[in-house]
Enzyme design. Structure first.
Site, PDB file in Angstrom:
ATOM      1  CG  HIS A   1      -1.889  -1.444   1.058  1.00 10.50           C
ATOM      2  ND1 HIS A   1      -3.240  -1.697   1.202  1.00 10.50           N
ATOM      3  CD2 HIS A   1      -1.246  -2.613   1.619  1.00 10.50           C
ATOM      4  CE1 HIS A   1      -3.256  -3.008   0.910  1.00 10.50           C
ATOM      5  NE2 HIS A   1      -2.148  -3.005   1.592  1.00 10.50           N
TER       6      HIS A   1
ATOM      7  CB  SER B   1      12.704  22.486 -14.840  1.00 11.37           C
ATOM      8  OG  SER B   1      11.890  24.056 -15.737  1.00 11.37           O
TER       9      SER B   1
ATOM     10  CE  LYS C   1      10.578  20.450 -11.884  1.00 11.27           C
ATOM     11  NZ  LYS C   1       9.662  19.817 -11.213  1.00 11.27           N
TER      12      LYS C   1
ATOM     13  CD  GLU D   1       8.492  12.064 -15.247  1.00 11.14           C
ATOM     14  OE1 GLU D   1       7.148  13.141 -15.712  1.00 11.14           O
ATOM     15  OE2 GLU D   1       9.533  12.894 -14.820  1.00 11.14           O
TER      16      GLU D   1
END
Ligand code: ARG
Length: 464
Positions: free
Chosen positions: A160, A281, A287, A294
Site C-alpha cells: 500500500h 526545466s 529541477k 516517465e
C-alpha cells in the site's frame, strides 16, 4: 481510362479510382518496411514454382536477378515508391516486371496478396521477436549486475506504499528479473504460433497449381504451414498475441519506472538516475526530471492502446481476408518500435543508477519495519499469532508516542506488552536480523538472494 491510370487489378473497372480513395486505401507509406521480407518470401515462392515445373528455370533466374537489383535500390534509397501502386507488394512486383519482363508477371502465379501479406508480416514479426528476446535478456543482465552489489543494502519493502518489512535492494530488483523472465518465455512461446507459413492459401481457398507448401516453409525457416487456407489469410491472432506480450513487458517496465521516479524524488532520495536520462526545466533551475521513466510509463499507454486496436480490428470480420487487416501494420510496427527503444534505453539506464544505501536504511528504520519480526518472535515463544499481533500493535503505538523505533525501547518497556520478551529480542529487531531470518527460497535473506542471482546468471548463459 488511359494507360497511366491503369492499376494491376483494373481490368474490370470502367473509371479510375478517385484520388482521395487512392490515398485512403494505399498502405505503401507504412508497409514498405516489409520489403526485405516480401522479397525473401517471393524468392522462396519462385524457387518452389520452378521446382514444381510451374515456371521455367529461366523465369527463376530472371526473378532472382530482378530482385537483387530491387533490394539494392531499396537499400540505397533509389527505389521509386509509388502511391498509385498501393502497397509494398505491388510496388515490388511492378518494378520486377519492368526490370525482367514476363518472368516478373509470372511470380504471382498460385499466390495472392492475401497470403503474401500474411507471410510478410509473420516473417517481419519473427525477426522482431528474436531481436526483442535478446534485448530483454540484456536488460535482465543489467538488472543482475546492479542487484549483485546490493544483497546487503537494506530498504523498506512496501505494501500500500506504506513501509511494510525490510528487504534488500537486490531482492527488490530481482523481482523485476523474474517478471522479465516470464516476458522472455512468453514472447518465445508466441513465436511458435507466428512461425507458420500462410503462402499457398492464395486468396482464400488454396490454388489449383501443383504447389509444394512445405518446401516454401522450409526455405523460409517456418516450423510448418497454416493448416487451413481461410484461417491462413484471415486471422491476425499472432499479431494480437504478440502485442499482448509486449503490453505486459511495457507494463512491467512502467511499474519499475514508477518506482524509479519515486525513489529519485528527494523525499525518498534512494537513488539517482544518470543525468543523460533526465532533463532540466526551462524555468526552474533546480529541477532534474526523470523524463525517461516517465515516458516509459506514458508509452505503455500507447502499446496497451495498440492491443485494443488490434482486438477491435479483428472482432467483427467475417472470414476470410478483409481490407480491415491492412490496419494491423501500424499498431504492430509501433508496438515493436516502442518496445525495442524502451528495452534498449532501459538496460543503459539501469546501468547508470546510483544507489544511496544510507537513505534507504534510514527509511527502513523509520517505519517500524521489524514489527512483524517481533510478532513472529512472540509466536515462536508460544503466543498465538493474533495475540502477538495485538501486543506488537500496542508496542508500536507506545514507540510512536515516544517518537522512537521498537529497538530503541528498553527491555522493561517492551516487557509491558509481553512477559515473553527477553533480551535476545534486540537481534530480532534489527534490519539485518529481519532479513537474515527470511532464509528460504524466494526470501530476502542475503544468502537466498545471492543464490537467486547465481541461478539467474546461469539461466542467462543458457540458450533461452
Ligand atoms: N496491403 C494489403 C494489406 O496490407 C495487402 C493485401 C491486399 N489484398 C487485397 N485483396 N486487397 O492487407
Amino acid at each position: 481510362m488511359t494507360m497511366q491510370d491503369k492499376k494491376t487489378w483494373s481490368g474490370r473497372f470502367t473509371e479510375p479510382v478517385a484520388e482521395l480513395v487512392k490515398r485512403y486505401t494505399a498502405s505503401v507509406e507504412f508497409d514498405k518496411r516489409l520489403a526485405p521480407f516480401d522479397i525473401h518470401a517471393s524468392l522462396a515462392h519462385a524457387q518452389m514454382l520452378e521446382a514444381c515445373g510451374i515456371i521455367t528455370t529461366q523465369d527463376l533466374t530472371d526473378i532472382r536477378r530482378g530482385m537483387t537489383q530491387i533490394e539494392h535500390e531499396i537499400l540505397n534509397d533509389k527505389f521509386a515508391w509509388s502511391l498509385d501502386l498501393e502497397d509494398v507488394h505491388l510496388n515490388i512486383e511492378k518494378r520486377l516486371t519492368t526490370l525482367v519482363g514476363d518472368a516478373g508477371k509470372r511470380l504471382h502465379t498460385g499466390r495472392s496478396r492475401n497470403d503474401q501479406v500474411a507471410t510478410d508480416v509473420r516473417l517481419y514479426l519473427r525477426h522482431a521477436i528474436d531481436e526483442l528476446h535478446e534485448l530483454i535478456r540484456s536488460l535482465q543482465s543489467a538488472v543482475i549486475d546492479l542487484a549483485i552489489q546490493h544483497t546487503h543494502t537494506i530498504m523498506p519493502g512496501y505494501t500500500h506504499l506504506q513501509v511494510a518489512q525490510p528487504v534488500s535492494f537486490a531482492h527488490h530488483l530481482m523481482a523485476y528479473f523474474e517478471m522479465l523472465k516470464r516476458d522472455a518465455e512468453r514472447i518465445i512461446d508466441c513465436r511458435k504460433r507466428v512461425n507458420r507459413l500462410p503462402l499457398g492459401a492464395a486468396a482464400l481457398a488454396g490454388t489449383s497449381y501443383p504447389i509444394k507448401r512445405e518446401m516454401v516453409a522450409e526455405l523460409l525457416g517456418f516450423d510448418g504451414v497454416c493448416e487451413n487456407s481461410l484461417d491462413a489469410v484471415s486471422d491476425r491472432d499472432f499479431a494480437i498475441e504478440f502485442t499482448a506480450c509486449a503490453a505486459l513487458t511495457m507494463t512491467h517496465l512502467s511499474r519499475l519506472s514508477e518506482e524509479l521516479i519515486l525513489w529519485m524524488n528527494p523525499r525518498f532520495d534512494f537513488i539517482d538516475i544518470a543525468d543523460r536520462f533526465c532533463t532540466g526545466s526551462s524555468i526552474m533551475p533546480q529541477k532534474k526530471n526523470p523524463d525517461v521513466p516517465e515516458l516509459v510509463r506514458g508509452k505503455t499507454g500507447r502499446v496497451n492502446g495498440n492491443l485494443v486496436t488490434l482486438l477491435t480490428l479483428m472482432k467483427g470480420q467475417p472470414l476470410a481476408y478483409n481490407k480491415d487487416n491492412q490496419e494491423d501494420k501500424e499498431p504492430l510496427f509501433d508496438t515493436v518500435d516502442t518496445l525495442t527503444q524502451t528495452l534498449r534505453i532501459y538496460a543503459d539506464m539501469v546501468g547508470g543508477i546510483t544507489v544511496k544505501p544510507a537513505a534507504m536504511r534510514e527509511a527502513a528504520l523509520q517505519g517500524y519495519a521489524t514489527a512483524t519480526d517481533l510478532a513472529d518472535y512472540l509466536v515462536k515463544k508460544g503466543l498465538p499469532f493474533r495475540d502477538a499481533h495485538e501486543a506488537v500493535a500496542l508496542a508500536v503505538r507506545f514507540a510512536e508516542q515516544r517518537n522512537c523505533d521498537l529497538s530503541d525501547l528498553k527491555l522493561e518497556e517492551l516487557q509491558q506488552f509481553s512477559s515473553l520478551i527477553a533480551d535476545d529480542i534486540y537481534s530480532v529487531l534489527t534490519l539485518e536480523g529481519s532479513l537474515a531470518s527470511r532464509n528460504h527460497i524466494g526470501g530476502t535473506a542475503p544468502q537466498q538472494v545471492e543464490t537467486a542471482i547465481a541461478q539467474a546468471r546461469k539461466y542467462l548463459a543458457g540458450p533461452n
